[in-house]
Design an enzyme around this catalytic site. Structure first.
Site, PDB file in Angstrom:
ATOM      1  N   SER A 137      -6.877  11.126   0.089  1.00 10.02           N
ATOM      2  CA  SER A 137      -7.157  12.073  -1.000  1.00 10.02           C
ATOM      3  C   SER A 137      -6.506  11.633  -2.301  1.00 10.02           C
ATOM      4  O   SER A 137      -5.740  10.702  -2.342  1.00 10.02           O
ATOM      5  CB  SER A 137      -6.682  13.465  -0.619  1.00 10.02           C
ATOM      6  OG  SER A 137      -5.316  13.432  -0.250  1.00 10.02           O
ATOM      7  N   THR A 174       0.876  -1.182   0.000  1.00  9.97           N
ATOM      8  CA  THR A 174       0.000   0.000   0.000  1.00  9.97           C
ATOM      9  C   THR A 174       0.911   1.229   0.000  1.00  9.97           C
ATOM     10  O   THR A 174       1.400   1.629  -1.045  1.00  9.97           O
ATOM     11  CB  THR A 174      -0.990   0.006   1.187  1.00  9.97           C
ATOM     12  OG1 THR A 174      -0.276  -0.244   2.400  1.00  9.97           O
ATOM     13  CG2 THR A 174      -2.056  -1.056   1.020  1.00  9.97           C
ATOM     14  N   LYS A 200       4.151  -6.851   3.918  1.00  7.59           N
ATOM     15  CA  LYS A 200       3.909  -5.454   3.587  1.00  7.59           C
ATOM     16  C   LYS A 200       3.614  -4.710   4.881  1.00  7.59           C
ATOM     17  O   LYS A 200       3.070  -5.262   5.847  1.00  7.59           O
ATOM     18  CB  LYS A 200       2.781  -5.282   2.580  1.00  7.59           C
ATOM     19  CG  LYS A 200       1.385  -5.650   3.025  1.00  7.59           C
ATOM     20  CD  LYS A 200       0.648  -4.637   3.857  1.00  7.59           C
ATOM     21  CE  LYS A 200       0.643  -3.280   3.236  1.00  7.59           C
ATOM     22  NZ  LYS A 200       0.006  -2.295   4.172  1.00  7.59           N
ATOM     23  N   GLU A 222       6.776   4.883   7.368  1.00  7.94           N
ATOM     24  CA  GLU A 222       6.399   6.071   6.583  1.00  7.94           C
ATOM     25  C   GLU A 222       7.272   7.265   6.947  1.00  7.94           C
ATOM     26  O   GLU A 222       7.287   7.723   8.096  1.00  7.94           O
ATOM     27  CB  GLU A 222       4.911   6.365   6.787  1.00  7.94           C
ATOM     28  CG  GLU A 222       4.057   5.313   6.083  1.00  7.94           C
ATOM     29  CD  GLU A 222       2.579   5.377   6.411  1.00  7.94           C
ATOM     30  OE1 GLU A 222       1.803   4.783   5.660  1.00  7.94           O
ATOM     31  OE2 GLU A 222       2.204   5.996   7.423  1.00  7.94           O
ATOM     32  N   THR A 278      -0.301  -1.391   9.084  1.00  7.82           N
ATOM     33  CA  THR A 278      -1.132  -2.444   8.565  1.00  7.82           C
ATOM     34  C   THR A 278      -0.146  -3.449   8.026  1.00  7.82           C
ATOM     35  O   THR A 278       0.467  -3.235   7.017  1.00  7.82           O
ATOM     36  CB  THR A 278      -2.000  -1.953   7.434  1.00  7.82           C
ATOM     37  OG1 THR A 278      -1.885  -0.533   7.414  1.00  7.82           O
ATOM     38  CG2 THR A 278      -3.451  -2.148   7.632  1.00  7.82           C
ATOM     39  N   ASN A 337       0.376  10.587   5.715  1.00 10.46           N
ATOM     40  CA  ASN A 337      -0.880  10.295   6.380  1.00 10.46           C
ATOM     41  C   ASN A 337      -1.883  11.434   6.319  1.00 10.46           C
ATOM     42  O   ASN A 337      -3.089  11.223   6.481  1.00 10.46           O
ATOM     43  CB  ASN A 337      -0.614   9.860   7.822  1.00 10.46           C
ATOM     44  CG  ASN A 337      -0.074   8.454   7.850  1.00 10.46           C
ATOM     45  OD1 ASN A 337      -0.803   7.504   7.591  1.00 10.46           O
ATOM     46  ND2 ASN A 337       1.210   8.309   8.104  1.00 10.46           N
TER      47      ASN A 337
END
Length: 411
Positions: A411, A159, A185, A283, A196, A406
Site C-alpha cells: 500500500s 527494499t 540486502k 523486519e 528477499t 508486511n
C-alpha cells in the site's frame, strides 16, 4: 509505503571498503517503486572477470534468477544490474522478456555481450516490471562509473531494509594484498535456500570460476543458509561472486592449492558478517538470537532442529516479550521430525541451565533467566544427548513491527 525506523540492531558505523581493481559502479533513480532514492545499481567488470553464484532453490523462482543460472554456465561476467522495488517474479513470459531486454540495454551501455551481464531484482512479487524505465538510465550510469564509495551500491539495492549492509576483508596471499568486498540486502522473506536476499561479493583474487563456485557453495551453508527471519524462502535469493583477477599473484586453479583454504576462510568471514547484518535488520527485529543444537544424531538433523526452533513464531514472540518460556523450545524440538529423546534433553539460555534430562533444571532461577532475556544478543543451546551432530541457526525476534511492515507492504 512509509519509511520504517532504523533497526535498533543497526551498526553504529559502516566500513569504508577500499576500491577493487577491475570493478566500477554507478547508481540511479528509476522510480521503479520508491521516489527520491536510488533503486538501480550498475556494476561494470573488466575483461577476464569470472563469476560464481548460489541461487534460490524455490520452485517459483524469478525470471532474473533463471537468467543468472543460465549465464553462470559461461562463468564470465562484464556487468551486473540490480533493481529494488520490484522482483519481477511470477510475471510469466513477459517477465522473461523484460530481464532479457534490461540485460541487453546494459550490455550495449557496457560494450559486452548480454550473456555476460547478470541481473538481480527484489521487491513485490507478481507485478511486471516496466523495462522501459531502464532506457537511458543505464546508458547514463555507464558514463559515471566509479570505484568508491561502496555504501552507494549497498543503499541502491535496499527494499524494506533499514540500513545498508557492507563487509570486507583484506588478506595476504604470497605477500600480496588481496581484497574481498561484499554488499547485501534483506530484511523480510528471509530463510535462504541456496531471503528477499541479494548479495554481491567482488574480489581481485585471480581464481578459476569452478574453484570460486566450490568455495561459495561450501561457505553459504554456514552463513546465508543458516539464517532465518520469518521462515519464508524468497523467489529471488541471489548470491553472486565476481573475481576480477587483478591482484598481482598466481591464480588459484584448484581446491588442492593451500591458498584456496585461506581465501575461502576470508570469503566465509565476509558472507557471515553480511548474513548476520541481514538478521539484525529483520523486519521489526529488536533482538539477535543464535540457536545452537548439539548432541544430535547428525549435523543435518541438528540443523533441522535448530531451524525449527528459530522459525517458531511462538519461540520468537516469547523472545520479543523477553519471556524465558523454554517450554516453547521443547515444543519446537519435538515437532522438528528429527530423532530426539525427551528424557535426555537439556536447554541453556546463555550460560543458564533451564532444563535438564527431560524436566526443569534443579536450581532453575526464573529471575536470572528473565534478566538474561532483556539483552540485545541472545543464545539458546539445546543438547540432545544422542550423538555428535551440531549446527547453529541465526534468527531474530518477532514483534508487532513485523506485522506493521508486511501488513502495508503493497500500500
Amino acid at each position: 509505503m512509509a519509511a520504517h525506523p532504523v533497526s535498533p540492531l543497526a551498526p553504529k558505523s559502516y566500513p569504508d571498503l577500499p576500491p577493487i581493481a577491475g570493478v566500477r559502479f554507478a547508481t540511479a533513480e528509476a522510480g521503479i517503486k520508491y521516489k527520491n532514492r536510488t533503486d538501480v545499481l550498475l556494476m561494470a567488470f573488466d575483461e577476464g572477470t569470472v563469476a560464481a553464484g548460489v541461487l534460490t532453490r524455490s520452485a517459483t523462482s524469478s525470471a532474473a534468477v533463471e537468467l543468472c543460472r543460465e549465464n553462470l554456465k559461461g562463468g564470465v561476467a562484464r556487468g551486473l544490474v540490480v533493481n529494488s522495488g520490484n522482483s519481477n517474479a511470477f510475471t510469466g513470459q513477459k517477465g522473461r522478456e523484460s530481464v532479457r531486454y534490461i540485460t541487453k540495454v546494459a550490455a550495449e551501455a557496457l560494450g559486452c555481450a548480454p550473456s555476460e551481464v547478470f541481473i538481480a531484482q527484489t521487491g513485490v512479487i507478481g507485478e511486471l516490471i516496466d523495462a522501459s524505465k531502464f532506457d537511458g538510465k543505464l546508458d547514463e550510469a555507464a558514463t559515471r562509473l566509479v570505484d568508491a564509495p561502496w555504501i552507494e551500491p549497498a543503499r541502491a539495492i535496499m527494499t524494506t531494509d533499514t540500513f545498508p549492509k557492507l563487509s570486507g576483508a583484506v588478506l595476504d596471499i604470497d605477500s600480496v594484498e588481496v581484497k574481498i568486498n561484499g554488499i547485501a540486502k534483506g530484511s523480510g522473506m528471509i530463510a535462504p535456500d541456496m531471503a528477499t536476499m541479494l548479495s554481491f561479493v567482488v574480489t581481485d583474487m585471480p581464481i578459476a570460476a569452478p574453484v570460486l563456485q566450490a568455495l561459495l557453495s561450501q561457505h553459504v551453508q554456514t552463513t546465508f543458509n543458516a539464517i532465518t527471519v520469518d521462515s519464508d524462502t524468497s523467489t529471488s535469493d541471489t548470491l553472486l561472486a565476481f573475481a576480477t583477477g587483478k591482484a598481482p599473484v598466481d591464480a588459484i586453479n584448484s581446491l588442492d592449492d593451500p591458498r584456496a583454504e585461506v581465501f575461502g576462510a576470508a570469503l566465509a568471514d565476509v558472507l557471515f558478517e553480511l548474513a548476520i547484518l541481514t538478521v539484525r535488520d529483520g523486519e521489526g527485529a529488536t533482538k539477535q538470537v543464535s540457536v545452537h543444537v548439539e548432541g544430535a544424531t547428525t549435523d543435518a538433523s541438528a540443523f533441522r532442529i535448530a531451524k525449527a526452533i528459530a522459525d517458531s513464531p511462538l519461540v520468537k514472540t516469547a523472545i520479543a516479550g523477553e519471556d524465558a518460556n523454554w517450554g516453547r523450545v521443547v515444543m519446537a524440538v519435538g515437532k522438528a521430525g528429527e530423532p530426539a529423546d525427551r528424557d535426555k534433553l537439556s536447554i541453556r539460555f546463555g550460560d543458564l541451565l533451564v532444563a535438564k534430562d527431560g524436566e526443569r533444571a534443579h536450581g532453575y532461577d526464573e529471575a536470572a533467566t528473565s534478566a538474561y532475556m532483556k539483552g540485545e544478543e541472545l543464545e539458546m543451546t539445546v543438547e540432545l544427548g544422542l550423538g555428535s551432530g551440531r549446527a547453529t541457526v541465526y534468527t531474530c525476534d518477532l514483534t508487532h513491527g513485523y506485522i506493521t511492515i508486511n501488513g502495508d507492504y503493497r500500500s
